[in-house]
Design a protein around this motif. Structure first.
Motif, PDB file in Angstrom:
ATOM      1  N   PRO A  53       0.885  -1.404   0.236  1.00 46.79           N
ATOM      2  CA  PRO A  53       0.045  -0.190   0.167  1.00 46.79           C
ATOM      3  C   PRO A  53       1.069   1.290  -0.188  1.00 46.79           C
ATOM      4  O   PRO A  53       2.175   1.463   0.361  1.00 46.79           O
ATOM      5  N   VAL A  54       0.197   2.468   0.042  1.00 50.02           N
ATOM      6  CA  VAL A  54       0.504   3.337   0.022  1.00 50.02           C
ATOM      7  C   VAL A  54       0.966   4.084   1.274  1.00 50.02           C
ATOM      8  O   VAL A  54       0.271   3.706   1.701  1.00 50.02           O
ATOM      9  N   LYS A  55       2.312   4.296   1.754  1.00 52.03           N
ATOM     10  CA  LYS A  55       2.445   4.700   3.719  1.00 52.03           C
ATOM     11  C   LYS A  55       2.731   6.299   3.329  1.00 52.03           C
ATOM     12  O   LYS A  55       2.952   6.502   2.449  1.00 52.03           O
ATOM     13  N   ARG A  56       1.891   6.950   4.043  1.00 53.90           N
ATOM     14  CA  ARG A  56       3.140   8.145   5.061  1.00 53.90           C
ATOM     15  C   ARG A  56       4.042   7.961   5.622  1.00 53.90           C
ATOM     16  O   ARG A  56       4.556   7.746   5.716  1.00 53.90           O
ATOM     17  N   VAL A  57       4.740   9.120   4.728  1.00 56.06           N
ATOM     18  CA  VAL A  57       6.466   8.903   5.517  1.00 56.06           C
ATOM     19  C   VAL A  57       6.394   9.541   7.045  1.00 56.06           C
ATOM     20  O   VAL A  57       7.221   8.989   7.519  1.00 56.06           O
ATOM     21  N   SER A  58       4.888  10.682   7.275  1.00 63.14           N
ATOM     22  CA  SER A  58       5.022  10.741   8.357  1.00 63.14           C
ATOM     23  C   SER A  58       5.466   9.644   9.472  1.00 63.14           C
ATOM     24  O   SER A  58       5.027   9.530  11.026  1.00 63.14           O
ATOM     25  N   ALA A  59       4.049   8.701   9.190  1.00 61.72           N
ATOM     26  CA  ALA A  59       3.889   7.881   9.658  1.00 61.72           C
ATOM     27  C   ALA A  59       4.672   6.405   9.568  1.00 61.72           C
ATOM     28  O   ALA A  59       4.932   5.241  11.302  1.00 61.72           O
TER      29      ALA A  59
ATOM     30  N   SER B 128       3.409  18.134  -3.655  1.00 58.84           N
ATOM     31  CA  SER B 128       2.338  17.360  -4.278  1.00 58.84           C
ATOM     32  C   SER B 128       0.796  17.249  -4.698  1.00 58.84           C
ATOM     33  O   SER B 128       0.810  16.534  -2.610  1.00 58.84           O
ATOM     34  N   ASP B 129       0.250  17.600  -4.827  1.00 63.41           N
ATOM     35  CA  ASP B 129      -1.392  16.971  -4.355  1.00 63.41           C
ATOM     36  C   ASP B 129      -1.562  15.701  -5.650  1.00 63.41           C
ATOM     37  O   ASP B 129      -2.987  15.560  -4.881  1.00 63.41           O
ATOM     38  N   SER B 130      -0.557  14.747  -5.777  1.00 64.89           N
ATOM     39  CA  SER B 130      -0.806  13.892  -6.646  1.00 64.89           C
ATOM     40  C   SER B 130      -0.847  12.842  -5.516  1.00 64.89           C
ATOM     41  O   SER B 130      -1.028  11.695  -5.881  1.00 64.89           O
ATOM     42  N   GLY B 131      -1.049  12.944  -3.886  1.00 66.10           N
ATOM     43  CA  GLY B 131      -1.060  11.807  -3.297  1.00 66.10           C
ATOM     44  C   GLY B 131      -2.742  11.212  -3.177  1.00 66.10           C
ATOM     45  O   GLY B 131      -3.081  11.671  -3.374  1.00 66.10           O
ATOM     46  N   VAL B 132      -2.459   9.969  -2.226  1.00 61.07           N
ATOM     47  CA  VAL B 132      -3.215   9.792  -1.513  1.00 61.07           C
ATOM     48  C   VAL B 132      -4.459   9.825  -1.010  1.00 61.07           C
ATOM     49  O   VAL B 132      -5.643   9.585   0.052  1.00 61.07           O
ATOM     50  N   TYR B 133      -3.589  10.195  -0.181  1.00 60.80           N
ATOM     51  CA  TYR B 133      -3.956  10.643   1.907  1.00 60.80           C
ATOM     52  C   TYR B 133      -4.510  12.256   1.926  1.00 60.80           C
ATOM     53  O   TYR B 133      -3.667  13.068   1.109  1.00 60.80           O
ATOM     54  N   SER B 134      -5.146  12.462   2.084  1.00 57.92           N
ATOM     55  CA  SER B 134      -5.160  14.185   2.510  1.00 57.92           C
ATOM     56  C   SER B 134      -4.717  14.573   3.815  1.00 57.92           C
ATOM     57  O   SER B 134      -4.001  13.533   4.374  1.00 57.92           O
ATOM     58  N   ASP B 135      -4.537  15.473   3.824  1.00 60.66           N
ATOM     59  CA  ASP B 135      -3.575  16.065   5.065  1.00 60.66           C
ATOM     60  C   ASP B 135      -4.162  16.300   5.997  1.00 60.66           C
ATOM     61  O   ASP B 135      -5.651  15.824   6.699  1.00 60.66           O
ATOM     62  N   SER B 136      -2.984  15.820   6.816  1.00 59.04           N
ATOM     63  CA  SER B 136      -3.243  15.902   8.399  1.00 59.04           C
ATOM     64  C   SER B 136      -3.004  17.174   8.721  1.00 59.04           C
ATOM     65  O   SER B 136      -2.652  18.142   9.320  1.00 59.04           O
ATOM     66  N   ARG B 137      -4.264  17.502   9.925  1.00 57.60           N
ATOM     67  CA  ARG B 137      -4.663  18.791  10.832  1.00 57.60           C
ATOM     68  C   ARG B 137      -3.936  18.685  11.736  1.00 57.60           C
ATOM     69  O   ARG B 137      -3.414  20.094  12.034  1.00 57.60           O
ATOM     70  N   TYR B 138      -3.155  17.388  12.626  1.00 58.30           N
ATOM     71  CA  TYR B 138      -2.657  17.752  13.825  1.00 58.30           C
ATOM     72  C   TYR B 138      -1.722  16.899  13.420  1.00 58.30           C
ATOM     73  O   TYR B 138      -0.238  17.484  14.133  1.00 58.30           O
ATOM     74  N   GLN B 139      -0.320  16.671  12.206  1.00 59.64           N
ATOM     75  CA  GLN B 139       0.281  15.785  11.857  1.00 59.64           C
ATOM     76  C   GLN B 139       1.684  17.516  11.370  1.00 59.64           C
ATOM     77  O   GLN B 139       1.349  17.961  10.951  1.00 59.64           O
ATOM     78  N   GLU B 140       2.881  17.348  11.949  1.00 63.36           N
ATOM     79  CA  GLU B 140       3.551  18.818  11.878  1.00 63.36           C
ATOM     80  C   GLU B 140       3.372  18.233  10.385  1.00 63.36           C
ATOM     81  O   GLU B 140       4.181  17.486  10.001  1.00 63.36           O
ATOM     82  N   SER B 141       3.932  19.340   9.383  1.00 64.69           N
ATOM     83  CA  SER B 141       3.876  19.140   7.642  1.00 64.69           C
ATOM     84  C   SER B 141       5.092  18.665   7.104  1.00 64.69           C
ATOM     85  O   SER B 141       5.341  18.056   6.810  1.00 64.69           O
ATOM     86  N   ALA B 142       6.347  19.491   8.147  1.00 65.14           N
ATOM     87  CA  ALA B 142       7.665  19.213   7.438  1.00 65.14           C
ATOM     88  C   ALA B 142       8.380  18.825   9.474  1.00 65.14           C
ATOM     89  O   ALA B 142       8.576  19.307   9.412  1.00 65.14           O
TER      90      ALA B 142
END
Lengths: 205, 659
Positions: B203-209, B541-555
């Protein structure tokens, strides 16, 4: 605790196709299948009565199999009804290349798979519906087992329903599922093994 | 079988006598559908150009369906019959070749615990045990060989114990599971390699996770051969037969050879735009092993050939003979070859014979005939005995089993067999398997054997394939230059938001296993190239499959804004116990050569094709035509014509898919 669900055994229901009881292995089957083929051909040509007859003759066995596959009566009824509709739409595609019974099994399996795709089995929500099983506990347990087998992967549940539920041989199930006989054997072995492995880790009440 | 009986009884607890109402409803609904079909047929014949009348398609407005929905409220959308129902997509899964070089020295000391060689991914037990039921009846009377007797009794003992366990545990355990209501994780994933069906694409994985991705390399190529075979017969392959990495790695890539012998292989990272999803990038990791020149070690080979009746088809025994003859070409005069056959009886056809007596070996091969049932015989023990009798220290001691998958060679329990092979591996004799013929489910067993033996897996469907595996790639198949090769990529959350590894589903490792030298992984043979591809979504890029996380630090704040991630490779030199590490950053702005770019693009075409064959979930609109274009444009030299063949396959798939 070891659970034994020894049920009053109903006489083993005939497999699809059930009409005309036959003990003589080949000769009579031949006769039977020509009669069946004739009905199918007529239905394929658009003979409404022949089609009705076909559905009537095979409803019971389709339903029985659907019950075993779905692990509950309500779903079994839905699947069978849907399969009957599907039968109307796809009978034309039956080419007499395989036994009609195998084809019907596939039809029911495909119907059930399609329905499950659109509707996730909500085990807990349907307790009330399971009226016919001997007890609610058994029914829930049964659904758990089938869900467990379903999770093992594609084709496992089918093997369970065909070999254990319907009592088909591995070879017969293999023809229906269009896999090798050894694949059926292996899946069955996996089912036994994983169910038992499940048992080991569980807490013995 | 008692637990079967219990299951059967359990299934029978449902009242399956049809209810009259339900039956009536079904009949009515079916008849309505029938009438509709007849009507459609008539109108379809009248008005040409209407959507294929004979083909059952979803009909949102069908009357029958409306009725049906009214009657059974919880029946929702239906999809009609798979057209696939008619197409008999026969499962084709082959046997693998598991070629294995002795790693003489410490690695194989018997004192080393077996478990350490055992990859948990494969070892977790669930080896396929298909055919056991059928085979059991055929098990011969106790073999005259003491080892065989031992094996047999061990087996039946285990078997009986297992039955008992199953008997007592199945129901109670499940019942308690039912009561506790805890859903155990499906075990499918952890046991990836023990089964060939229903591997779920990574699956596609979030780098943050989950910033770190770890896997073992895989140099098997068998999947491509199955797929080719299926497509050449005009059928789309069964999805489960498609393993992306094996298709990609089938092709030799012109990655530059390592310049420095201190490292057995070179790594090349290329970043290119994703052809199927604008905004995404593909990180392409190519590994190239050096090629051994000159001296090859002496070999002591025992051919263990299945000559049962089922081998009697042109693509089986005759092909086996041709393949073995090919292999002879690659051996040195002082190498030794013996032949053992099994069918009705196991027997030695040829005692260990030096290769310089070519004629003697060839005529022994020629005399072989298929016939008789595959009785489980002491074939494998016999083969090991012969191999041990002519054992060559510091050389290759290997049994080459050629079979169409009726793998009952004396030990009919796959777990037992794998264990046996593993123990024998410690004595320095290895087992390789060549799969022949069609429809072989022992895929999984071969995978297990190959993995436990650190071997290469291949499947021989044509003489051309035999040529490729046994002649052109003989050195890479025979002589590993690095073992237990693992790849770990850590993505940089500052630059990458999501990633997905293409393929390698069955080779995933836990993050912590990367540094654990006891965890087994794949090998690289001389001259081998291995390719892995990640699809990444850069931050922004907006080509990801996840929507932005509200609480995750963005970078991430760790910096390294010019790196997508960090690539680490671990490997062992053959015979060594501790691993070595290679690492390099994956820059956002890597300069690359035209050659690397071409190779990466071709690999991408193959990877895309493999995804198309398995459903193309992530491909958006990318289709066979795009695969064709990309592959044609990046064909390169293509010395052996493999890429040209690939392009033909894509065309075939396009046709087969349209049907």
């Amino acid at each position: 605790m070891r659970r034994q669900y020894s049920q009053k055994m109903r006489a083993p229901a005939p497999r699809i196709p059930p009409p005309a009881s036959s003990n003589n292995k080949t000769g009579q089957r031949q006769v039977m299948s020509t009669a069946l083929n004739e009905i199918i051909r007529r239905a394929q040509r658009g003979d409404r009565d022949a089609f009705a007859r076909l559905v009537e003759d095979h409803y019971a066995s389709m339903f029985r199999f659907a019950c075993r596959y779905c692990a509950n009566r309500q779903d079994g009824e839905d699947v069978t009804q849907q399969a009957c509709i599907k039968l109307a739409r796809s009978l034309e595609q039956f080419r007499f290349e395989s036994a009609f019974s195998s084809w019907l099994y596939r039809l029911v399996i495909n119907t059930a798979r399609d329905m499950h795709k659109s509707r996730r089995p909500a085990v807990s929500a349907e307790f009330e519906d399971i009226v016919a099983a001997d007890s609610a506990e058994t029914a829930i347990y049964l659904q758990q087992v089938v869900a467990q087998v379903d999770r093992m992967g594609e084709g496992f549940r089918e093997v369970l329903a065909l070999v254990i539920g319907e009592g088909l041989t591995h070879a017969e199930a293999a023809v229906i599922l269009q896999v090798r006989e050894s694949t059926v054997s292996w899946r069955l072995h996996e089912i036994r093994k994983r169910l038992s492995a499940q048992g080991q880790s569980g807490v013995d009440p | 079988m008692n637990d079967d009986k219990q299951l059967e009884n359990l299934l029978r607890t449902i009242d399956d006598r049809p209810g009259e109402d339900a039956r009536e409803r079904a009949l009515t609904a079916a008849l309505r559908a029938f009438d509709e079909v007849q009507l459609e047929k008539k109108s379809g014949a009248a008005s040409q150009g209407s959507a294929a009348p004979g083909r059952p398609t979803p009909e949102p407005h069908s009357f029958g369906r409306t009725i049906m929905q009214m009657l059974t409220a919880n029946t929702t959308t239906q999809r009609w019959l798979y057209s696939g129902m008619a197409s008999a997509a026969v499962l084709v899964l082959g046997v693998f070749i598991a070629l294995q070089l002795p790693q003489n020295g410490t690695r194989l000391t018997p004192s080393e615990p077996l478990a350490e060689h055992y990859d948990p991914a494969a070892g977790a037990g669930a080896l396929p045990a298909g055919g056991r039921d059928n085979v059991a009846a055929l098990r011969p009377a106790p073999s005259p060989l003491p080892t065989a007797v031992e094996m047999d009794s061990a087996l039946s003992h285990d078997g009986a114990a297992a039955e008992k366990l199953a008997d007592s545990a199945v129901l109670s355990g499940l019942a308690s599971h039912a009561v506790s209501g805890i859903d155990p994780l499906p075990r499918v994933q952890q046991e990836g390699r023990d089964r060939f069906d229903a591997t779920v694409a990574n699956p596609v994985k979030r780098v943050s996770a989950e910033p770190v991705s770890t896997f073992s390399i895989d140099v098997d190529t068998a999947s491509y051969s199955f797929v080719r075979r299926q497509l050449n017969s005009g059928v789309l392959p069964q999805k489960a037969a498609v393993r992306l990495e094996e298709m990609v790695n089938y092709f030799p890539y012109d990655y530059p050879l390592p310049t420095d012998r201190s490292q057995p292989f070179s790594t090349h990272v290329t970043v290119l735009d994703s052809p199927w999803k604008a905004g995404n990038k593909l990180v392409h990791i190519g590994i190239q092993g050096y090629d051994v020149q000159g001296a090859q070690p002496r070999s002591n080979l025992v051919f263990l050939l299945d000559v049962s009746g089922s081998m009697n088809s042109p693509d089986k025994l005759p092909l086996v003979k041709q393949s073995m003859a090919l292999l002879l070409e690659r051996l040195r005069p002082d190498d030794s070859v013996a032949i053992v056959v099994y069918a009705g009886a196991a027997g030695t056809v040829l005692e260990p014979t030096p290769v310089k007596d070519r004629q003697k070996i060839l005529s022994a091969l020629e005399r072989l005939q298929a016939g008789g049932s595959t009785a489980g015989a002491a074939g494998i023990q016999l083969a090991y005995r012969l191999a041990e009798s002519s054992f060559i220290e510091e050389g290759v001691n290997r049994i080459i089993l050629a079979t169409d998958g009726d793998f009952n060679v004396g030990i009919d329990n796959p777990e037992e067999l794998t264990g046996f092979v593993e123990r024998k591996r410690d004595s320095g004799v290895f087992l390789s398997v060549l799969g022949f013929g069609q429809g072989n489910y022992h895929d999984s067993l071969m995978q297990a054997l190959a993995q436990n033996g650190n071997g290469v897996a291949a499947y021989i469907d044509t003489f051309g394939e035999a040529q490729k595996v046994l002649v052109e790639e003989a050195t890479s198949a025979l002589f590993p230059i690095a073992t237990d090769v693992k790849i770990q990529v850590e993505f940089n959350p500052a630059t990458v938001s999501e990633y997905r590894l293409l393929g390698y589903e069955t080779r995933m490792l836990a993050e912590e296993d990367f540094n654990n030298d006891a965890v087994d992984a794949g090998d690289i043979g001389a001259g081998h190239s291995v390719t892995a591809i990640y699809e990444i979504t850069p931050v922004g890029s907006d080509s990801g499959v996840y929507s932005d996380s509200r609480y995750q630090e963005s970078a991430g704040t760790s910096g390294g804004g010019d790196e997508y991630g960090y690539l680490k490779l671990r490997y062992k030199l053959p015979g060594e116990d501790s691993s070595r590490l290679i690492s390099q950053p994956i820059g956002t702005d890597v300069t690359t050569t035209a050659l690397l770019l071409r190779e990466a693009r071709f690999a991408t075409a193959v990877a895309g094709f493999a995804q198309l064959l398995t459903g193309g979930k992530y491909l958006v609109d990318w289709d066979y035509r795009d695969a064709l274009e990309l592959a044609s444009a990046n064909r390169g030299d293509d010395r052996f014509g493999y890429r040209a063949e690939f392009i033909q396959l894509v065309r075939r798939a396009e046709v087969a898919d349209a049907m």
